[in-house]
Design a protein around this motif. Structure first.
Motif, PDB file in Angstrom:
ATOM      1  N   ALA A 170       0.845  -1.195   0.000  1.00  0.00           N
ATOM      2  CA  ALA A 170       0.000   0.000   0.000  1.00  0.00           C
ATOM      3  C   ALA A 170       0.881   1.246   0.000  1.00  0.00           C
ATOM      4  CB  ALA A 170      -0.915  -0.009   1.222  1.00  0.00           C
ATOM      5  N   SER A 171       0.686   2.094  -0.993  1.00  0.00           N
ATOM      6  CA  SER A 171       1.515   3.298  -1.095  1.00  0.00           C
ATOM      7  C   SER A 171       0.834   4.307  -2.008  1.00  0.00           C
ATOM      8  CB  SER A 171       2.912   2.960  -1.653  1.00  0.00           C
ATOM      9  OG  SER A 171       2.795   2.314  -2.906  1.00  0.00           O
ATOM     10  N   LEU A 172       1.240   5.555  -1.853  1.00  0.00           N
ATOM     11  CA  LEU A 172       0.705   6.621  -2.689  1.00  0.00           C
ATOM     12  C   LEU A 172       1.463   6.696  -4.012  1.00  0.00           C
ATOM     13  CD1 LEU A 172       0.362   9.495  -0.062  1.00  0.00           C
ATOM     14  CD2 LEU A 172      -1.509   8.198  -1.117  1.00  0.00           C
ATOM     15  N   PRO A 173       0.832   7.217  -5.078  1.00  0.00           N
ATOM     16  CA  PRO A 173       1.573   7.486  -6.317  1.00  0.00           C
ATOM     17  C   PRO A 173       2.644   8.547  -6.070  1.00  0.00           C
ATOM     18  CG  PRO A 173      -0.790   7.468  -6.733  1.00  0.00           C
ATOM     19  CD  PRO A 173      -0.614   7.463  -5.240  1.00  0.00           C
ATOM     20  N   LEU A 174       3.532   8.708  -7.026  1.00  0.00           N
ATOM     21  CA  LEU A 174       4.587   9.714  -6.922  1.00  0.00           C
ATOM     22  C   LEU A 174       3.995  11.110  -6.791  1.00  0.00           C
ATOM     23  CD1 LEU A 174       7.219   8.581  -9.604  1.00  0.00           C
ATOM     24  CD2 LEU A 174       7.194   8.089  -7.157  1.00  0.00           C
ATOM     25  N   GLY A 175       4.572  11.905  -5.916  1.00  0.00           N
ATOM     26  CA  GLY A 175       4.233  13.317  -5.848  1.00  0.00           C
ATOM     27  C   GLY A 175       3.046  13.672  -4.996  1.00  0.00           C
ATOM     28  N   PHE A 176       2.285  12.699  -4.502  1.00  0.00           N
ATOM     29  CA  PHE A 176       1.115  13.021  -3.690  1.00  0.00           C
ATOM     30  C   PHE A 176       1.532  13.578  -2.328  1.00  0.00           C
ATOM     31  CE2 PHE A 176      -1.319  11.351  -6.934  1.00  0.00           C
ATOM     32  CZ  PHE A 176      -2.658  11.226  -6.628  1.00  0.00           C
ATOM     33  N   ASP A 177       2.598  13.031  -1.777  1.00  0.00           N
ATOM     34  CA  ASP A 177       3.087  13.482  -0.472  1.00  0.00           C
ATOM     35  C   ASP A 177       4.609  13.572  -0.547  1.00  0.00           C
ATOM     36  OD1 ASP A 177       3.779  14.003   2.114  1.00  0.00           O
ATOM     37  OD2 ASP A 177       2.956  12.139   2.954  1.00  0.00           O
ATOM     38  N   PRO A 178       5.146  14.807  -0.650  1.00  0.00           N
ATOM     39  CA  PRO A 178       6.611  14.954  -0.773  1.00  0.00           C
ATOM     40  C   PRO A 178       7.374  14.377   0.404  1.00  0.00           C
ATOM     41  CG  PRO A 178       5.469  17.014  -1.299  1.00  0.00           C
ATOM     42  CD  PRO A 178       4.449  16.093  -0.702  1.00  0.00           C
ATOM     43  N   THR A 179       6.717  14.207   1.565  1.00  0.00           N
ATOM     44  CA  THR A 179       7.417  13.683   2.750  1.00  0.00           C
ATOM     45  C   THR A 179       7.294  12.159   2.882  1.00  0.00           C
ATOM     46  OG1 THR A 179       5.485  13.935   4.204  1.00  0.00           O
ATOM     47  CG2 THR A 179       6.920  15.858   3.914  1.00  0.00           C
ATOM     48  N   ALA A 180       6.572  11.505   1.962  1.00  0.00           N
ATOM     49  CA  ALA A 180       6.367  10.056   2.058  1.00  0.00           C
ATOM     50  C   ALA A 180       7.701   9.312   1.928  1.00  0.00           C
ATOM     51  CB  ALA A 180       5.402   9.594   0.977  1.00  0.00           C
ATOM     52  N   THR A 181       7.774   8.178   2.588  1.00  0.00           N
ATOM     53  CA  THR A 181       8.973   7.338   2.539  1.00  0.00           C
ATOM     54  C   THR A 181       8.613   5.991   1.929  1.00  0.00           C
ATOM     55  OG1 THR A 181       9.892   8.400   4.512  1.00  0.00           O
ATOM     56  CG2 THR A 181      10.800   6.264   3.890  1.00  0.00           C
TER      57      THR A 181
END
Length: 421
Positions: free
Chosen positions: A319-330
């Motif tokens: 489970a993960s967000l697409p690129l660019g949705f959250d700049p702080t995501a790891t």
């Protein structure tokens, strides 16, 4: 004195080009009648040319293209109705406005003249008011017909121009599609002991679902599949831009690591959500050619399936967000172990989201059953037959979304070691 053709007043201070004076062709073998009618028409403000019989009149129409033809019925040789028929039979002349002039205006004669191509009738005994009314009516019809012809000609020219531009655009799209397709890996063996085959079908000429498999150093394969939101040229160009970032030489310089998680984190930083809401999903993997250990990281992409030769097959996603949705995501790398004769499939969601005629999606479970059912067949047949099954479910040739399906099969380690020595 006759009444001049009426002119519309122009607003003060507005300059317009003078309208051309209408040209009328008068065809009559009777010189006295012809001279008298020509004088009346000239006094009304029109230009007039004359012809002495039907043949001369037909020739004058071809040369001068008058706005109106006034044609005597009774003439030696080619009479008025015969000239009308000749005019209507000629594609270049058939739109000419023709008024038949006769001393006899019996109903049966009028019916015959109209059936043979006349537009109106004018009695030789008509007064100046009737002549003016008939001529003005004929000229109005002529002006309307010629405006329609000009519009038609303009439309024809526009259509030809648009057709040429469309051909040029299609040619450019085909060139761009060939360029994008050239970025994809060549089927075959990307490394000793690894077999590869793929199928690719964008929904339009250009697709935004792209993939690649290439050596990352002497002992590893880099592999990825990406999906640019949207379709067509814009999505394809954005996808090629991300592919450029994912080149090994660029990763070494820009990321400093070939770890999938580190790569996806840097991609998340470099490819933010656009102002129009466009984004990427991405799956990146690194396969160690010595141990067959696979590490991978995902950003909103669930398109990797491991078909195990022995053991449990599984989807490789998190489970993960697409690129660019959250700049702080790891994004973290996940490790799994592959074995000889395992197959790894990278695929876009366009294949398992193919709708049937009733709108039901094919779905990942059906896709998995299909891929597993082809374990006994070659990798090439597995890819080909799976695409055929997807088309059968779809009930057509064109998928609503881009479809990519890539398969890797691990051969035995002895063959792999032999290929590297």
């Amino acid at each position: 004195m006759g009444e001049p053709a009426p002119q519309l007043a122009q607003p003060a201070g507005v300059e317009t080009a003078p309208k051309p004076v209408p040209l009328i062709l008068l065809v009559d073998d009777d010189e006295i009648t012809r001279i008298g009618m020509a004088g009346r028409l000239k006094r009304l403000g029109y230009r007039v040319i004359e012809a002495v019989d039907g043949s001369a009149g037909l020739a004058a129409i071809r040369v001068h293209r008058p706005d109106l033809v006034i044609l005597d019925w009774m003439m030696p040789g080619m009479d008025g109705p015969s000239v009308c028929e000749a005019i209507r039979a000629d594609p270049e002349l058939r739109s000419s406005q023709v008024v038949l002039m006769t001393a006899h205006d019996r109903p049966e004669q009028i019916a015959e003249g109209l059936s043979r191509g006349a537009d109106d009738f004018l009695s030789k005994a008509a007064n100046k008011q009737e002549i003016l009314a008939r001529v003005q009516a004929g000229l109005r019809s002529s002006a309307l017909v010629r405006e329609i012809e000009r519009t038609r000609d303009d439309l024809d020219r526009s259509h030809k121009l648009l057709s040429a531009k469309q051909h040029e655009l299609e040619s450019e799209l085909q060139s761009a599609a060939a360029f994008v397709r050239a970025q994809l890996p060549l089927p075959g063996m990307p490394a000793p002991g690894i077999a590869m085959h793929w199928a690719y079908q964008p929904s339009l000429a250009l697709g935004g679902d792209l993939f690649h498999v290439c050596p990352w150093g002497p002992d590893a394969l880099g592999l990825y599949i990406l999906d640019a939101s949207g379709h067509g040229v814009a999505a394809a160009l954005r996808a090629v831009g991300l592919m450029s970032f994912l080149r090994e030489d660029n990763l070494v310089k820009a990321v400093g690591s070939l770890d999938p998680g580190t790569i996806v984190n840097e991609a998340n930083r470099r490819f933010p959500l656009s102002q129009d809401g466009e984004y990427f999903t991405l799956w990146v993997g690194r396969l160690d050619l010595t141990s067959y250990a696979l590490s991978y990281a995902t950003a909103g992409h669930s398109g990797a399936f491991l078909s195990a030769n022995a053991g449990e097959s599984r989807w490789l996603a998190s489970a993960s967000l697409p690129l660019g949705f959250d700049p702080t995501a790891t994004f973290e790398s996940v490790c799994t172990q592959m074995q000889p004769h395992d197959r790894l499939y990278l695929l876009s969601d366009g294949i398992y989201e193919a709708p049937s005629k009733t709108g039901e999606l094919w779905g990942r479970p059906r896709l998995q059953v299909t891929l597993e059912g082809h374990r006994a067949r070659s990798l090439v047949h597995s890819i080909t037959d799976t695409m055929a099954t997807a088309h059968e479910w779809l009930g057509g040739d064109i998928f609503p979304d881009d479809v990519a399906l890539l398969g890797l099969e691990l051969l035995d380690r002895a063959a792999a070691r032999k290929g590297r020595t």
